[in-house]
Design an enzyme around this catalytic site. Sequence first.
Site, PDB file in Angstrom:
ATOM      1  N   HIS A  98      -6.406   5.034  -0.395  1.00  0.00           N
ATOM      2  CA  HIS A  98      -6.058   6.260  -1.105  1.00  0.00           C
ATOM      3  C   HIS A  98      -6.704   7.462  -0.419  1.00  0.00           C
ATOM      4  O   HIS A  98      -7.857   7.396  -0.001  1.00  0.00           O
ATOM      5  CB  HIS A  98      -6.541   6.211  -2.559  1.00  0.00           C
ATOM      6  CG  HIS A  98      -5.964   5.082  -3.348  1.00  0.00           C
ATOM      7  ND1 HIS A  98      -6.410   3.776  -3.239  1.00  0.00           N
ATOM      8  CD2 HIS A  98      -4.956   5.049  -4.263  1.00  0.00           C
ATOM      9  CE1 HIS A  98      -5.709   3.003  -4.049  1.00  0.00           C
ATOM     10  NE2 HIS A  98      -4.820   3.743  -4.672  1.00  0.00           N
ATOM     11  N   LYS A 107      -0.783  -1.073   0.729  1.00  0.00           N
ATOM     12  CA  LYS A 107      -0.561   0.064  -0.158  1.00  0.00           C
ATOM     13  C   LYS A 107      -1.288   1.288   0.387  1.00  0.00           C
ATOM     14  O   LYS A 107      -2.485   1.224   0.685  1.00  0.00           O
ATOM     15  CB  LYS A 107      -1.055  -0.222  -1.576  1.00  0.00           C
ATOM     16  CG  LYS A 107      -0.886   0.973  -2.523  1.00  0.00           C
ATOM     17  CD  LYS A 107      -1.467   0.684  -3.899  1.00  0.00           C
ATOM     18  CE  LYS A 107      -1.375   1.922  -4.784  1.00  0.00           C
ATOM     19  NZ  LYS A 107      -2.033   1.712  -6.098  1.00  0.00           N
TER      20      LYS A 107
END
Length: 229
Positions: free
Chosen positions: A120, A146
């Site tokens: 992230h 991700k």
Amino acid sequence: MYSQTKIAIPIAQKDKDSVIEIAKDCIRKGADILEFRIDAMENPNRQTIVEIVKKLDFPLIATCRIKEEGGSFEGSEEDRVDLLLACAPYVEYIDIELQTNDEYIEKIKSTGVKTIISYHDFEKTPELSDLIYIVNKEKSLGDIAKVAVTPEKLEDTLVVLAVLSRCDNTIAISMGELGSYTRVMASKFNSPITFAVGRDVTAPGQLDIETMKMLLNMNLIEDNLELDN
């Protein structure tokens, strides 16, 4: 034709009863999978975590997010991984950050649970080449990669779509209102999972599940588009 991309809804509540209540509501609303945010709980312990996942008996992503990547967990790294290991036999996926020590990632993988390796960035969108490097590293460690990044301009959101177009088994999200459409477009690139909201907003730009289900199943891109000359 219905989308094959699964809609995940995060559950971020402080206590066992609230987790179960909200989770059941999200299941009724049509979630395909739930993301159980263990880090949102007050003083989570192995017994309570296992009781919750057994009670729900529904496809789950177990996550215990660290503060550096938008989470709330304040314990040690050993305690965090121990909580994930406790629920590994009962969930579909464990989401663990790329920056986690490889030894801990291997411990989680040794249980046989599928893994989502995540990254992230709440400040910017890295260059496409950097994101491709991150995704390839994640895929070398786990089952699904991700990346969730922050756009400063519309062009940044296109970088995320470029990642999706080049990488399979990848969740790629441009966060915030500017990038919210990437959560829908992910299905056009066969992304395995996208994220919507039941009640708990855990990242900027998340859409509610009703809107997400409607948009995913609309034929936004015509398969046989013909242009008149």
